[in-house]
Write a protein that holds these residues in place. Structure first.
Motif, PDB file in Angstrom:
ATOM      1  N   GLU A   2       0.843  -1.198   0.000  1.00 43.54           N
ATOM      2  CA  GLU A   2       0.000   0.000   0.000  1.00 43.54           C
ATOM      3  C   GLU A   2       0.881   1.252   0.000  1.00 43.54           C
ATOM      4  O   GLU A   2       1.623   1.495   0.951  1.00 43.54           O
ATOM      5  CB  GLU A   2      -0.905  -0.016   1.236  1.00 43.54           C
ATOM      6  N   THR A   6      -2.373   5.612  -1.651  1.00 48.24           N
ATOM      7  CA  THR A   6      -3.569   4.797  -1.468  1.00 48.24           C
ATOM      8  C   THR A   6      -4.025   4.810  -0.009  1.00 48.24           C
ATOM      9  O   THR A   6      -5.208   4.784   0.263  1.00 48.24           O
ATOM     10  CB  THR A   6      -3.344   3.344  -1.949  1.00 48.24           C
ATOM     11  N   SER A   7      -3.086   4.858   0.937  1.00 41.80           N
ATOM     12  CA  SER A   7      -3.534   4.923   2.326  1.00 41.80           C
ATOM     13  C   SER A   7      -4.117   6.305   2.631  1.00 41.80           C
ATOM     14  O   SER A   7      -5.032   6.443   3.428  1.00 41.80           O
ATOM     15  CB  SER A   7      -2.404   4.552   3.284  1.00 41.80           C
ATOM     16  N   ARG A  10      -7.751   6.400   1.675  1.00 41.21           N
ATOM     17  CA  ARG A  10      -8.607   5.704   2.640  1.00 41.21           C
ATOM     18  C   ARG A  10      -8.869   6.600   3.861  1.00 41.21           C
ATOM     19  O   ARG A  10      -9.995   6.692   4.339  1.00 41.21           O
ATOM     20  CB  ARG A  10      -7.972   4.381   3.078  1.00 41.21           C
ATOM     21  N   LYS A  14     -12.491   7.969   4.969  1.00 38.69           N
ATOM     22  CA  LYS A  14     -12.945   7.553   6.300  1.00 38.69           C
ATOM     23  C   LYS A  14     -13.430   8.766   7.089  1.00 38.69           C
ATOM     24  O   LYS A  14     -14.393   8.708   7.843  1.00 38.69           O
ATOM     25  CB  LYS A  14     -11.773   6.884   7.020  1.00 38.69           C
ATOM     26  N   THR A 132      -8.106   0.459  -1.642  1.00 41.61           N
ATOM     27  CA  THR A 132      -9.259   1.330  -1.430  1.00 41.61           C
ATOM     28  C   THR A 132      -9.785   1.657  -2.817  1.00 41.61           C
ATOM     29  O   THR A 132      -9.070   2.258  -3.625  1.00 41.61           O
ATOM     30  CB  THR A 132      -8.842   2.609  -0.672  1.00 41.61           C
ATOM     31  N   CYS A 160     -15.695   2.545  -1.948  1.00 39.21           N
ATOM     32  CA  CYS A 160     -16.552   3.725  -1.915  1.00 39.21           C
ATOM     33  C   CYS A 160     -17.597   3.528  -3.024  1.00 39.21           C
ATOM     34  O   CYS A 160     -17.308   3.765  -4.195  1.00 39.21           O
ATOM     35  CB  CYS A 160     -15.741   4.998  -2.158  1.00 39.21           C
ATOM     36  N   VAL A 180     -16.076   2.280   3.079  1.00 37.69           N
ATOM     37  CA  VAL A 180     -15.398   3.331   3.837  1.00 37.69           C
ATOM     38  C   VAL A 180     -16.140   4.663   3.717  1.00 37.69           C
ATOM     39  O   VAL A 180     -16.119   5.484   4.641  1.00 37.69           O
ATOM     40  CB  VAL A 180     -13.908   3.438   3.403  1.00 37.69           C
TER      41      VAL A 180
END
Ligand code: 3PG
Length: 210
Positions: A2, A6-7, A10, A14, A132, A160, A180
């Protein structure tokens, strides 16, 4: 594998939980519409690259609402990453994913949310470093039932969903463990947009964040 982009997407999703998807038909209305959504508590705004004025709208909204996080949606070509960055986009969303987009997304200056629907698409996106993912067109692809069936297979992936969500059912999606955030247009009622009734948009946005 990841990557930071990409994190980041998320974490952003979130925090936002609900992402309005704006298709700006009338350039003059872009800031008013974004401001109405922001006043209702929706601060992560996706402007689709489906209209000529989309990038200009991103630029104007970003300038007028610096506290909002404005990104582009419907990114389907690699060269659109640079155009989005130039317009001041803070994230980008694609309805699907290709190897070229996945590679460009890793190098992008902002977080990237590619899309996947089928198990093979999810696996390809995950191989490319993305866990994600946008799930579009959600309703046509099976809605909550399809997402529930993907959950145990891909326990490290969150989605999503967008496409066909309504004021009545978006909470069902948000309640799913592998969802998420939820996106769409339900908080911009068509009749309110036609009347440029911005307070009505703010009310609908508030209902989506309540
Ligand atoms: C998208 O691009 O995500 C969809 O167009 C969302 O629109 P809808 O909520 O009206 O289906």
């Amino acid at each position: 594998m990841e990557g930071s982009t990409t994190s980041d997407i998320r974490a952003l999703l979130k925090r936002a939980r609900v992402v309005p998807v704006l298709t700006v038909e009338d350039d003059d209305d872009a800031v008013a519409l974004a401001s109405a959504l922001f006043a209702g508590g929706l601060w992560m705004l996706e402007v689709t690259l489906r209209t000529k004025g989309a990038l200009g709208a991103v630029e104007r909204i970003a300038r007028a609402l610096p506290q909002a996080v404005v990104g582009v949606g419907t990114l389907t070509k690699v060269e659109e990453f640079a155009a989005a960055a130039n317009a001041g986009a803070r994230f980008a969303v694609s309805p699907g994913c290709t190897a070229a987009l996945a590679a460009a997304g890793r190098k992008a200056a902002f977080p990237y949310l590619p899309g996947a629907i089928t198990p093979s698409e999810v696996m390809a996106a995950r191989d490319a470093g993305y866990t994600t993912l946008k799930f579009f067109p959600c309703k046509a692809a099976g809605g909550t039932g399809a997402l529930a069936m993907l959950a145990p297979v891909f326990s490290d992936v969150v989605f999503c969903p967008t496409g066909g969500l309504t004021a009545d059912d978006f909470r069902d999606y948000l309640a799913a463990p592998n969802v998420v955030a939820a996106g769409g247009t339900w908080m911009m009622p068509k009749d309110a947009l036609a009347r440029k009734d911005w307070p009505a948009v703010t009310r609908a946005a508030k209902a989506a964040t309540a």
